[in-house]
Design a protein around this motif. Sequence first.
Motif, PDB file in Angstrom:
ATOM      1  N   ILE A  68       0.820  -1.201   0.000  1.00 46.03           N
ATOM      2  CA  ILE A  68       0.000   0.000   0.000  1.00 46.03           C
ATOM      3  C   ILE A  68       0.862   1.263   0.000  1.00 46.03           C
ATOM      4  O   ILE A  68       0.421   2.324  -0.442  1.00 46.03           O
ATOM      5  CB  ILE A  68      -0.986  -0.013   1.193  1.00 46.03           C
ATOM      6  N   LEU A  81       0.937   3.402  -3.123  1.00 50.29           N
ATOM      7  CA  LEU A  81      -0.318   3.990  -3.598  1.00 50.29           C
ATOM      8  C   LEU A  81      -0.151   5.401  -4.135  1.00 50.29           C
ATOM      9  O   LEU A  81      -0.782   5.760  -5.129  1.00 50.29           O
ATOM     10  CB  LEU A  81      -1.371   3.975  -2.487  1.00 50.29           C
ATOM     11  N   GLU A  98     -17.010   3.014   1.158  1.00 47.86           N
ATOM     12  CA  GLU A  98     -15.629   3.289   1.587  1.00 47.86           C
ATOM     13  C   GLU A  98     -15.225   2.415   2.766  1.00 47.86           C
ATOM     14  O   GLU A  98     -14.157   1.802   2.743  1.00 47.86           O
ATOM     15  CB  GLU A  98     -15.468   4.762   1.952  1.00 47.86           C
ATOM     16  N   PHE A 158     -14.636  -1.279   1.988  1.00 43.80           N
ATOM     17  CA  PHE A 158     -13.382  -1.449   1.248  1.00 43.80           C
ATOM     18  C   PHE A 158     -12.181  -1.282   2.171  1.00 43.80           C
ATOM     19  O   PHE A 158     -11.214  -2.041   2.101  1.00 43.80           O
ATOM     20  CB  PHE A 158     -13.305  -0.459   0.084  1.00 43.80           C
ATOM     21  N   LEU A 159     -12.240  -0.294   3.067  1.00 45.79           N
ATOM     22  CA  LEU A 159     -11.123  -0.053   3.973  1.00 45.79           C
ATOM     23  C   LEU A 159     -10.972  -1.151   5.022  1.00 45.79           C
ATOM     24  O   LEU A 159      -9.933  -1.246   5.670  1.00 45.79           O
ATOM     25  CB  LEU A 159     -11.268   1.311   4.653  1.00 45.79           C
ATOM     26  N   SER A 202     -12.163   7.632  -3.392  1.00 43.96           N
ATOM     27  CA  SER A 202     -13.447   8.052  -2.842  1.00 43.96           C
ATOM     28  C   SER A 202     -14.050   9.032  -3.838  1.00 43.96           C
ATOM     29  O   SER A 202     -13.387   9.450  -4.790  1.00 43.96           O
ATOM     30  CB  SER A 202     -13.250   8.717  -1.476  1.00 43.96           C
ATOM     31  N   LEU A 259      -7.839   5.487  -2.047  1.00 43.99           N
ATOM     32  CA  LEU A 259      -8.078   4.614  -0.901  1.00 43.99           C
ATOM     33  C   LEU A 259      -7.321   3.297  -0.993  1.00 43.99           C
ATOM     34  O   LEU A 259      -7.070   2.658   0.020  1.00 43.99           O
ATOM     35  CB  LEU A 259      -9.572   4.315  -0.770  1.00 43.99           C
ATOM     36  N   GLY A 260      -6.986   2.877  -2.199  1.00 41.89           N
ATOM     37  CA  GLY A 260      -6.306   1.598  -2.374  1.00 41.89           C
ATOM     38  C   GLY A 260      -6.277   1.210  -3.827  1.00 41.89           C
ATOM     39  O   GLY A 260      -6.521   2.021  -4.718  1.00 41.89           O
ATOM     40  N   HIS A 263     -10.256  -6.775  -4.110  1.00 43.59           N
ATOM     41  CA  HIS A 263      -9.408  -6.003  -3.202  1.00 43.59           C
ATOM     42  C   HIS A 263      -7.966  -6.521  -3.258  1.00 43.59           C
ATOM     43  O   HIS A 263      -7.723  -7.716  -3.190  1.00 43.59           O
ATOM     44  CB  HIS A 263      -9.964  -6.146  -1.785  1.00 43.59           C
ATOM     45  N   ASP A 290      -5.422  -1.571   0.707  1.00 40.55           N
ATOM     46  CA  ASP A 290      -6.115  -0.329   1.031  1.00 40.55           C
ATOM     47  C   ASP A 290      -5.382   0.386   2.152  1.00 40.55           C
ATOM     48  O   ASP A 290      -4.528  -0.205   2.814  1.00 40.55           O
ATOM     49  CB  ASP A 290      -7.568  -0.599   1.429  1.00 40.55           C
ATOM     50  N   GLU A 342      -4.764  -0.859   5.829  1.00 39.27           N
ATOM     51  CA  GLU A 342      -3.720  -1.823   6.192  1.00 39.27           C
ATOM     52  C   GLU A 342      -2.699  -1.214   7.128  1.00 39.27           C
ATOM     53  O   GLU A 342      -2.038  -1.928   7.879  1.00 39.27           O
ATOM     54  CB  GLU A 342      -3.013  -2.351   4.940  1.00 39.27           C
TER      55      GLU A 342
END
Length: 180
Positions: free
Chosen positions: A83, A86, A104, A107-108, A135, A141-142, A165, A168, A171
Amino acid sequence: MRPLTEEESKAVFTKLANYIGKNLVHLIDRPDEPYCFRLHKDRVYYVSESSMRLGISVARPNLISLGTCFGKFSKGGKFKLHISSLDYLAQYAKFKVWIKPNGEMPFLYGNHVLKAHLGRITEDTPEHQGVVIYSMNDVPLGFGVTARSTIDTRKLDPTAIIVFHQADVGEYLRDEDTLF
């Protein structure tokens, strides 16, 4: 720290090309300063050449990290993005997915992106393509891999998985003891 071998470079660049495509050139040929990829304890770091030269003066057992950790090699030789890459993936991403505020948090927490949570998606996104998830406020976000193409996405029911996934920003909290 050592340079990547040819096989390692191929694995890293193949994985990065899945997310940023031809923009991969922008990571290496930067106008401000040259950057390179270096391997240290199975982790791949993206570091400026000036910082790398300074890091050479530190003994290998004493060096914890240098630059930005892009990912690591598994014992089987596969490369997995972390991550921490990112910021660079989001900057050069070819395909993007925006999720609604109600999607959100799931997913997070490490769940896949469902069609009910999908806000927007880049046109002509193919199946099994690396995408960066944002978002609706354009905050990265990832990242993940698409389960369906953009055309197939329109026909699916709301509970169908759109993006698998991969990583994100949650993590940082969930895996803080093992991430670095």
